[in-house]
Design a protein around this motif. Structure first.
Motif, PDB file in Angstrom:
ATOM      1  N   ASP A   1      52.022  32.445  47.279  1.00 36.72           N
ATOM      2  CA  ASP A   1      52.264  33.021  45.956  1.00 36.72           C
ATOM      3  C   ASP A   1      52.192  34.540  45.904  1.00 36.72           C
ATOM      4  OD1 ASP A   1      49.603  33.147  46.450  1.00 36.72           O
ATOM      5  OD2 ASP A   1      48.947  32.455  44.474  1.00 36.72           O
ATOM      6  N   CYS A   2      51.877  35.194  47.034  1.00 34.63           N
ATOM      7  CA  CYS A   2      51.799  36.652  46.970  1.00 34.63           C
ATOM      8  C   CYS A   2      51.864  37.275  48.359  1.00 34.63           C
ATOM      9  CB  CYS A   2      50.527  37.109  46.247  1.00 34.63           C
ATOM     10  SG  CYS A   2      49.018  36.962  47.230  1.00 34.63           S
ATOM     11  N   PHE A   3      52.038  38.582  48.355  1.00 32.91           N
ATOM     12  CA  PHE A   3      52.040  39.389  49.574  1.00 32.91           C
ATOM     13  C   PHE A   3      51.075  40.542  49.340  1.00 32.91           C
ATOM     14  CE2 PHE A   3      53.580  42.814  52.274  1.00 32.91           C
ATOM     15  CZ  PHE A   3      53.846  42.164  53.465  1.00 32.91           C
ATOM     16  N   GLN A   4      50.236  40.833  50.341  1.00 36.58           N
ATOM     17  CA  GLN A   4      49.249  41.895  50.169  1.00 36.58           C
ATOM     18  C   GLN A   4      49.321  42.890  51.317  1.00 36.58           C
ATOM     19  OE1 GLN A   4      45.267  40.421  49.575  1.00 36.58           O
ATOM     20  NE2 GLN A   4      45.853  39.035  47.927  1.00 36.58           N
ATOM     21  N   LEU A   5      49.236  44.159  50.981  1.00 36.46           N
ATOM     22  CA  LEU A   5      49.093  45.232  51.953  1.00 36.46           C
ATOM     23  C   LEU A   5      47.743  45.892  51.722  1.00 36.46           C
ATOM     24  CD1 LEU A   5      52.566  47.046  51.775  1.00 36.46           C
ATOM     25  CD2 LEU A   5      51.780  45.471  53.538  1.00 36.46           C
ATOM     26  N   THR A   6      46.976  46.049  52.781  1.00 40.66           N
ATOM     27  CA  THR A   6      45.710  46.767  52.681  1.00 40.66           C
ATOM     28  C   THR A   6      45.729  47.898  53.696  1.00 40.66           C
ATOM     29  OG1 THR A   6      44.580  44.701  52.099  1.00 40.66           O
ATOM     30  CG2 THR A   6      43.207  46.578  52.693  1.00 40.66           C
ATOM     31  N   ILE A   7      45.650  49.119  53.193  1.00 43.69           N
ATOM     32  CA  ILE A   7      45.719  50.300  54.050  1.00 43.69           C
ATOM     33  C   ILE A   7      44.437  51.092  53.876  1.00 43.69           C
ATOM     34  CG2 ILE A   7      47.093  52.294  54.739  1.00 43.69           C
ATOM     35  CD1 ILE A   7      48.647  50.010  52.252  1.00 43.69           C
ATOM     36  N   ASP A   8      43.592  51.061  54.909  1.00 44.72           N
ATOM     37  CA  ASP A   8      42.305  51.769  54.862  1.00 44.72           C
ATOM     38  C   ASP A   8      41.531  51.447  53.585  1.00 44.72           C
ATOM     39  OD1 ASP A   8      42.716  52.869  57.322  1.00 44.72           O
ATOM     40  OD2 ASP A   8      43.410  54.806  56.585  1.00 44.72           O
ATOM     41  N   GLY A   9      41.481  50.167  53.250  1.00 41.62           N
ATOM     42  CA  GLY A   9      40.706  49.728  52.096  1.00 41.62           C
ATOM     43  C   GLY A   9      41.443  49.771  50.773  1.00 41.62           C
ATOM     44  N   TYR A  10      42.643  50.353  50.747  1.00 41.91           N
ATOM     45  CA  TYR A  10      43.430  50.406  49.507  1.00 41.91           C
ATOM     46  C   TYR A  10      44.369  49.205  49.481  1.00 41.91           C
ATOM     47  CZ  TYR A  10      46.217  52.222  45.644  1.00 41.91           C
ATOM     48  OH  TYR A  10      46.845  52.382  44.433  1.00 41.91           O
ATOM     49  N   LEU A  11      44.229  48.364  48.453  1.00 40.79           N
ATOM     50  CA  LEU A  11      44.981  47.112  48.366  1.00 40.79           C
ATOM     51  C   LEU A  11      46.153  47.244  47.408  1.00 40.79           C
ATOM     52  CD1 LEU A  11      45.344  44.009  48.800  1.00 40.79           C
ATOM     53  CD2 LEU A  11      43.746  43.690  46.899  1.00 40.79           C
ATOM     54  N   VAL A  12      47.316  46.776  47.864  1.00 42.85           N
ATOM     55  CA  VAL A  12      48.480  46.630  46.993  1.00 42.85           C
ATOM     56  C   VAL A  12      48.885  45.163  47.043  1.00 42.85           C
ATOM     57  CG1 VAL A  12      50.800  47.404  46.417  1.00 42.85           C
ATOM     58  CG2 VAL A  12      49.231  48.965  47.581  1.00 42.85           C
ATOM     59  N   LYS A  13      48.899  44.508  45.890  1.00 38.97           N
ATOM     60  CA  LYS A  13      49.194  43.076  45.811  1.00 38.97           C
ATOM     61  C   LYS A  13      50.484  42.853  45.040  1.00 38.97           C
ATOM     62  CE  LYS A  13      47.303  38.664  44.148  1.00 38.97           C
ATOM     63  NZ  LYS A  13      46.157  38.014  43.453  1.00 38.97           N
ATOM     64  N   TYR A  14      51.381  42.078  45.643  1.00 40.12           N
ATOM     65  CA  TYR A  14      52.672  41.753  45.035  1.00 40.12           C
ATOM     66  C   TYR A  14      52.645  40.262  44.700  1.00 40.12           C
ATOM     67  CZ  TYR A  14      53.521  46.012  47.709  1.00 40.12           C
ATOM     68  OH  TYR A  14      53.421  47.264  48.258  1.00 40.12           O
ATOM     69  N   ASP A  15      52.510  39.938  43.430  1.00 40.48           N
ATOM     70  CA  ASP A  15      52.348  38.551  42.995  1.00 40.48           C
ATOM     71  C   ASP A  15      53.714  37.948  42.689  1.00 40.48           C
ATOM     72  OD1 ASP A  15      51.790  36.177  41.390  1.00 40.48           O
ATOM     73  OD2 ASP A  15      49.723  36.911  41.341  1.00 40.48           O
ATOM     74  N   PHE A  16      54.070  36.876  43.405  1.00 44.53           N
ATOM     75  CA  PHE A  16      55.384  36.264  43.236  1.00 44.53           C
ATOM     76  C   PHE A  16      55.424  35.271  42.074  1.00 44.53           C
ATOM     77  CE2 PHE A  16      55.567  36.800  48.104  1.00 44.53           C
ATOM     78  CZ  PHE A  16      55.917  38.134  47.954  1.00 44.53           C
TER      79      PHE A  16
END
Length: 354
Positions: free
Chosen positions: A96-111
């Motif tokens: 249901d989603c895709f997540q990117l975590t870069i040095d503790g910063y989270l970006v969540k793409y909820d489908f």
């Protein structure tokens, strides 16, 4: 400076434009902007402005005093040689989603909700997409922007989706595009792959710069135990110092791993194979230590003690229970733990060069 950066839009957008001209990767420029403003900035908003400038569009709030243009070949080479660094970059794909975590910063793409949210400790919604496809496209665009010329200490790719889901396939197409556009292999020190299928392990490893890659971790989902030997034969694995394979590997490959500094694997060993492995480890010039887990083992701790002359357990040797002197003059420190349940024996071996 931070006051002007927060309240003066011309200063803020001028900074973004300067980073576009310098070809600073978007996420690297974003982190610098957060430091200058001394607060978290919406990554989606920052990326939007960055991409507008990168596309040659200057009709934003600020009237820019210079025009985007292609830089000279010399300057481009200098920019490409600049190190843009990330300690840990994780990609997580679930149904249901895709997540990117870069040095503790989270970006969540909820489908499902079609929302994009981001943040460090507190995640807030920063953008609404019209549909799940747009959310996925946003994720792939962000990967292209963030990974441009990025050096990564630890890259982790993890998925927990069905085999018939094409999300992973599309993700790897994007990674291949980024790889081709960078005109160089990915500079990753540690690579962790936890994928539900075997398809992408080899092509992903082939994108890595062999001079940077030092450690590889493979998850438990590998169904074809021939994938690991193929990977080990690749140029990208020639400088590896540590390998973790959370699945059972063939004995021939286990012996090959004696040339590594460290490794951790699952394997099934016979008495004869245990003898051969001990010999291979003892004569290796590079081996330092390993952990071998034998689930449902046909080899017991008692048999191991007999074939390698462990003898009685004595004083601890740097945390190891036995020291083994070999005929070739080498010595190994060995500990063996055995658990038995429902008639099955699990044997865990820790071995280190003395």
């Amino acid at each position: 400076m931070s006051h002007h950066f927060r309240e003066n839009n011309e200063v803020y957008q001028g900074f973004i434009l300067s980073q576009v001209i310098l070809e600073t990767p978007c996420f690297e420029a974003y982190k610098m902007a957060c430091r200058l403003r001394k607060e978290d900035i919406s990554y989606r908003d920052f990326e939007y402005i960055y991409m507008q400038f990168a596309g040659g569009h200057t009709e934003l709030d600020v009237v820019v005093p210079f025009v985007l243009r292609k830089v000279s070949k010399f300057f481009k080479e200098a920019v490409d040689g600049t190190t843009h660094h990330c300690k840990k970059f994780k990609m997580l794909v679930v149904p249901d989603c895709f997540q990117l975590t870069i040095d503790g910063y989270l970006v969540k793409y909820d489908f499902e909700s079609n929302e994009i949210s981001s943040g460090h400790e507190q995640i807030v919604t920063v953008h609404f997409c019209q549909n799940s496809f747009e959310a996925f496209e946003a994720a792939m665009t962000d990967i292209k922007v963030i990974m441009k010329n990025l050096t990564i200490d630890w890259l982790e790719i993890f998925d927990d989706i069905d085999d018939d889901n094409d999300t992973i396939e599309l993700l790897f197409r994007v990674l291949q595009e980024v790889h081709e556009e960078n005109l160089r292999d990915f500079r990753v020190t540690k690579l962790s792959i936890h994928l539900a299928t075997d398809t992408h392990h080899i092509p992903l490893s082939a994108m890595m710069d062999s001079s940077f890659l030092k450690e590889v971790e493979l998850g438990t989902h590998l169904s074809d135990n021939q994938v690991v030997p193929v990977l080990f034969a690749m140029d990208q694995w020639r400088n590896l110092e540590n390998v973790v394979v959370r699945m059972s590997v063939p004995f021939d490959f286990l012996v090959m791993m004696a040339q590594l500094k460290r490794f951790e694997v699952n394997a099934l060993l016979t008495v004869k194979e245990a003898q051969q492995l001990i010999q291979a480890l003892s004569i290796s010039d590079t081996f330092v230590g390993c952990k071998i887990t034998c689930y449902d083992s046909i080899l017991t701790a008692t048999e191991l003690a007999r074939v390698v002359n462990l003898g009685e357990e004595g004083d601890k040797y740097d945390g190891f229970s036995h020291r083994v002197e070999l005929d070739n003059g080498a010595a190994l420190l060995i500990s063996a733990e055995q658990e038995e349940e429902d008639g099955e024996i699990d044997l865990v071996l820790w071995i280190r060069k003395a």
